[in-house]
Design a protein around this motif. Structure first.
Motif, PDB file in Angstrom:
ATOM      1  N   ILE A  30       7.687  10.405  10.943  1.00 24.20           N
ATOM      2  CA  ILE A  30       7.268  10.286  11.909  1.00 24.20           C
ATOM      3  C   ILE A  30       5.687   9.087  11.628  1.00 24.20           C
ATOM      4  O   ILE A  30       5.051   8.667  12.243  1.00 24.20           O
ATOM      5  CB  ILE A  30       6.590  11.281  12.657  1.00 24.20           C
ATOM      6  N   PRO A  55       3.591   5.831  10.671  1.00 25.47           N
ATOM      7  CA  PRO A  55       4.588   4.314   9.969  1.00 25.47           C
ATOM      8  C   PRO A  55       4.836   3.643   8.850  1.00 25.47           C
ATOM      9  O   PRO A  55       5.407   1.979   9.302  1.00 25.47           O
ATOM     10  CB  PRO A  55       3.266   3.164  10.106  1.00 25.47           C
ATOM     11  N   ALA A  56       4.917   4.800   8.344  1.00 24.34           N
ATOM     12  CA  ALA A  56       5.146   3.955   6.655  1.00 24.34           C
ATOM     13  C   ALA A  56       6.830   3.581   6.878  1.00 24.34           C
ATOM     14  O   ALA A  56       7.607   4.221   6.838  1.00 24.34           O
ATOM     15  CB  ALA A  56       4.984   4.782   5.959  1.00 24.34           C
ATOM     16  N   SER A  65       8.308  12.642  19.684  1.00 24.42           N
ATOM     17  CA  SER A  65       7.000  12.211  17.724  1.00 24.42           C
ATOM     18  C   SER A  65       8.365  11.373  16.906  1.00 24.42           C
ATOM     19  O   SER A  65       7.598  11.342  16.019  1.00 24.42           O
ATOM     20  CB  SER A  65       6.599  13.442  17.169  1.00 24.42           C
ATOM     21  N   ARG A  97       5.163   5.068  16.695  1.00 23.70           N
ATOM     22  CA  ARG A  97       4.793   6.099  15.435  1.00 23.70           C
ATOM     23  C   ARG A  97       3.238   6.047  14.197  1.00 23.70           C
ATOM     24  O   ARG A  97       2.400   6.536  14.023  1.00 23.70           O
ATOM     25  CB  ARG A  97       5.276   5.898  14.018  1.00 23.70           C
ATOM     26  N   LYS A  98       2.817   4.701  15.159  1.00 22.14           N
ATOM     27  CA  LYS A  98       1.257   3.920  15.214  1.00 22.14           C
ATOM     28  C   LYS A  98       0.479   4.647  15.470  1.00 22.14           C
ATOM     29  O   LYS A  98      -0.856   4.418  14.998  1.00 22.14           O
ATOM     30  CB  LYS A  98       1.506   2.392  14.959  1.00 22.14           C
ATOM     31  N   ILE A 154       0.352   8.100  17.221  1.00 21.72           N
ATOM     32  CA  ILE A 154       0.758   9.698  17.322  1.00 21.72           C
ATOM     33  C   ILE A 154       0.710  10.055  15.963  1.00 21.72           C
ATOM     34  O   ILE A 154       0.712  10.163  15.100  1.00 21.72           O
ATOM     35  CB  ILE A 154       2.309   9.747  17.564  1.00 21.72           C
ATOM     36  N   ASN A 155       0.507  11.540  15.713  1.00 16.11           N
ATOM     37  CA  ASN A 155       0.342  12.137  14.706  1.00 16.11           C
ATOM     38  C   ASN A 155       0.788  13.517  15.338  1.00 16.11           C
ATOM     39  O   ASN A 155       1.060  13.657  17.205  1.00 16.11           O
ATOM     40  CB  ASN A 155      -0.655  12.127  13.567  1.00 16.11           C
ATOM     41  N   ALA A 192      10.344   3.521  18.714  1.00 19.06           N
ATOM     42  CA  ALA A 192       9.800   5.258  17.585  1.00 19.06           C
ATOM     43  C   ALA A 192       8.967   4.056  16.590  1.00 19.06           C
ATOM     44  O   ALA A 192       8.242   4.837  16.649  1.00 19.06           O
ATOM     45  CB  ALA A 192      10.858   5.079  16.731  1.00 19.06           C
ATOM     46  N   LYS A 212       0.746  -1.229   0.137  1.00 20.94           N
ATOM     47  CA  LYS A 212       0.024   0.225  -0.217  1.00 20.94           C
ATOM     48  C   LYS A 212       0.640   1.074   0.048  1.00 20.94           C
ATOM     49  O   LYS A 212       0.537   2.117  -0.778  1.00 20.94           O
ATOM     50  CB  LYS A 212      -1.200   0.106   0.775  1.00 20.94           C
ATOM     51  N   ILE A 213       1.708   1.236   0.535  1.00 19.51           N
ATOM     52  CA  ILE A 213       3.156   2.051   0.745  1.00 19.51           C
ATOM     53  C   ILE A 213       3.415   1.951  -0.304  1.00 19.51           C
ATOM     54  O   ILE A 213       3.893   3.362  -1.030  1.00 19.51           O
ATOM     55  CB  ILE A 213       3.650   2.073   2.156  1.00 19.51           C
ATOM     56  N   PHE A 250      -0.583   6.391   4.483  1.00 18.01           N
ATOM     57  CA  PHE A 250       0.819   5.984   5.270  1.00 18.01           C
ATOM     58  C   PHE A 250       0.617   4.881   6.890  1.00 18.01           C
ATOM     59  O   PHE A 250       1.461   4.730   7.128  1.00 18.01           O
ATOM     60  CB  PHE A 250       1.439   7.162   5.199  1.00 18.01           C
ATOM     61  N   TYR A 251      -0.908   5.245   6.785  1.00 21.85           N
ATOM     62  CA  TYR A 251      -1.108   4.886   8.291  1.00 21.85           C
ATOM     63  C   TYR A 251      -1.911   3.958   8.427  1.00 21.85           C
ATOM     64  O   TYR A 251      -2.733   3.424   8.797  1.00 21.85           O
ATOM     65  CB  TYR A 251      -1.936   5.859   9.350  1.00 21.85           C
ATOM     66  N   GLY A 252      -1.834   3.502   7.085  1.00 28.03           N
ATOM     67  CA  GLY A 252      -3.134   2.222   6.862  1.00 28.03           C
ATOM     68  C   GLY A 252      -4.105   2.422   6.684  1.00 28.03           C
ATOM     69  O   GLY A 252      -5.429   0.848   7.242  1.00 28.03           O
TER      70      GLY A 252
END
Lengths: 282, 326
Positions: A101, A103-104, B60, B85-86, B88-89, B81, A8-9, B114-116
């Protein structure tokens, strides 16, 4: 699950790369640009060759040079493109920190951005080769091309180039915008030492030894063998094709592992020094 | 009890060069200890260069601490980390980030991927957030055509579209006009109130913003956490004292008031356009007011207004560090 997320990424970063490459003008102008750019770049080399050889545009040496130059576009575009993403996202769009920052996986993100370059360069290479066959009489017979060899060597070469791009991306994390010159320098080294224009057998001994350690040398050798069936470079033409592929495979794997580690180190130091969101205004 | 955010002796040093070219060490964070509960809207108040952004960068996962450690939702910023990252933003104010060639909707959607987040859910959330932020009419506009305020709103949508457990807002209203700032503050407040498990860490140097929004506020200066409590409790610490605010014609050397007896703390600011000077005094005994007036008159300045005000967070800051926030 992780593979699905990775894909997906990859898909989305490729889409982003495509938008960046193509969205700056209308589709017609973009098509013209894509057509003219590789031909113009090729003609530059052809004209230089004609001047040096006093009018010759045929023969094995010309074909050697022509194909080398066509496939070198991948080295210049992909290698430069992947690492330039770091500078572009960080300094121009100021989005790198937000990608970072998330998760990618940053490797997959860079790979995805590079995919567009691979696609566009493939179009350029095809245009260049077609132009060479029909306008400059480059002796390529589609019936005699060794397609399996071409396919395997092509994939390995691209992996190697993407790996180098990622490594330079890691170095770019530590350098300011002018660090882009490092990319140009690395691409120049490959241009000189990998038999792009002239056979590496014409290089001094020490240079030739250096050339034989570079995977791009074997990549271009394999590509030429797949397309023409023969190769004129006396430094490599005695190596059996199976050995060329083996060396290319091993060196690509080693280069890729090395590249990932270079990126990891670059990433660590960039985070340590606070350079992930650096803007220099250079 | 596990905290949403916890820092322990968090220190961050930066190497810089002085004007003379000498290497200097700057302490951006100095053994900072913080504990922020889940569901809290926590404010970090301090002047520019106090260490607020450095703290957000560390939390962050953009920056590593020099020493000490910090945890976000129980995960260490040093070696977990990827887990942080999953969840936060982050949104930074006063910047113009975004891919100018993409539309607002495309920009936000891409980051959500990018966060699925499933595309359908992302699109629905984007629509909702654009309405909330009053940005729907710009959804299909290219980012490069947006004004600063619109870009900031877009970045807030980018931050909230992933529905993070913890969000870091670094000066989210910096440089924005009053209406947009009010809109953003109102959104942040309702977002954290509507969902009990969400945590917001907001940095600001606008004391009114911290006072209005935050459950608790930490005051930071030169990398040190000087105080941490609810805004009301913090204000109560200067509550026994009187806060006097005087507007006078421009004074060239107002610093002399700091030396006067009976003045606990003093700060001032000049308004060059109106050629006035505002003097803020925290005094223990109101008898000193007449001395202040005499001094002003002696200085040939005119007094335009005198107000006794309720203590503000700025007064708290002044009483802690002896100077104003600006």
């Amino acid at each position: 699950m992780a593979i699905k997320a990775g894909l997906k990424i990859l898909k989305n970063s490729s889409w982003l790369g495509w938008q960046m490459e193509s969205n700056w003008t209308d589709p017609f102008l973009f098509a013209i640009y894509s057509l003219v750019k590789p031909i113009a770049a090729t003609l530059l080399i052809v004209v230089m060759y004609i001047v040096v050889t006093m009018g010759q545009v045929q023969g094995t040496f010309f074909s050697h040079m022509y194909i080398g130059n066509a496939f070198y576009m991948y080295v210049a575009q992909v290698l430069f493109g992947v690492s330039w993403v770091v500078h572009e996202d960080r300094e121009h769009y100021r989005t790198l920190k937000y990608v970072y920052i998330s998760p990618a996986n940053i490797y997959i993100y860079l790979l995805g951005r590079g995919m567009t370059k691979i696609f566009l360069t493939t179009v350029s290479v095809i245009i260049t080769i077609v132009f060479g066959v029909f306008v400059l009489n480059i002796p390529i017979n589609v019936m005699t091309i060794d397609y399996p060899l071409l396919f395997i060597s092509f994939i390995l070469g691209i992996l190697c180039i993407v790996g180098l791009g990622i490594a330079l991306g890691g170095i770019s994390l530590l350098t300011a915008k002018h660090g882009g010159r490092i990319n140009e320098g690395v691409a120049g080294i490959f241009y000189l030492f990998c038999g792009v224009i002239f056979p590496i057998s014409v290089l001094p001994n020490w240079c030739r030894s250096f050339s034989l350690y570079l995977p791009i040398t074997y990549w271009l050798e394999a590509i030429r063998r797949a397309i023409f069936g023969i190769t004129i470079d006396q430094a490599t033409n005695f190596i059996p094709t199976s050995s060329v592929i083996s060396i290319l495979t091993v060196s690509t794997i080693l280069f890729f592992i090395l590249a990932l580690n270079i990126f990891k180190i670059g990433d660590y130091f960039a985070r340590k020094k606070g350079l992930i969101d650096m803007t220099t205004a250079y | 009890m596990a905290y949403a955010i916890e820092t322990q002796e968090l220190t961050r040093l930066f190497k810089t060069k002085s004007k003379k070219g000498k290497k200097e060490i700057v302490k951006a964070l100095d053994h900072a200890n913080l504990k922020i509960n889940e569901g809290e809207l926590f404010g970090l108040l301090g002047p520019n260069g106090a260490g607020k952004t450095t703290l957000i960068k560390i939390l962050s996962t953009l920056l590593l601490p020099t020493s000490g450690d910090a945890w976000v939702n129980g995960h260490s910023v040093k070696n977990e980390a990827h887990k942080i990252r999953k969840e936060i933003n982050m949104v930074s104010g006063g910047e113009t980030s975004g891919y100018g060639l993409l539309t607002v909707r495309e920009n936000i959607w891409m980051f959500s991927q990018f966060y699925g987040i499933p595309s359908k859910i992302a699109k629905r959330r984007i629509d909702e957030l654009l309405v909330t932020m009053d940005l729907s009419d710009k959804a299909n506009a290219k980012v490069r055509t947006l004004s600063t305020g619109e870009r900031q709103k877009m970045n807030l949508v980018r931050g909230f579209v992933t529905d993070p457990t913890t969000i870091f807002l670094d000066e989210p209203t910096l440089g924005l006009d009053v209406n947009v700032s009010r809109q953003i503050r109102s959104f942040i407040r309702s977002w954290v109130r509507e969902q009990s498990n969400k945590t917001v860490l907001l940095t600001t140097h606008y004391m009114m913003e911290a006072d209005e929004l935050c459950d608790r506020v930490a005051i930071i200066d030169y990398g040190k956490i000087l105080a941490c409590d609810t805004p009301n409790n913090l204000k109560r610490t200067v509550g026994k004292d009187s806060t006097i605010r005087l507007e006078v014609s421009h004074m060239s050397q107002p610093k002399r008031f700091a030396q006067m007896q009976g003045i606990k703390n003093f700060s001032y600011s000049h308004d060059n356009e109106r050629t006035t000077t505002t003097l803020n005094f925290i005094i223990e005994d109101e008898a000193v007011v007449s001395d202040i007036m005499s001094e002003i008159v002696k200085n040939s300045s005119k007094i335009y207004s005198l107000r006794k005000t309720e203590p503000t967070l700025e007064d708290v800051f002044v009483s802690l560090v002896g100077r104003g926030l600006k």
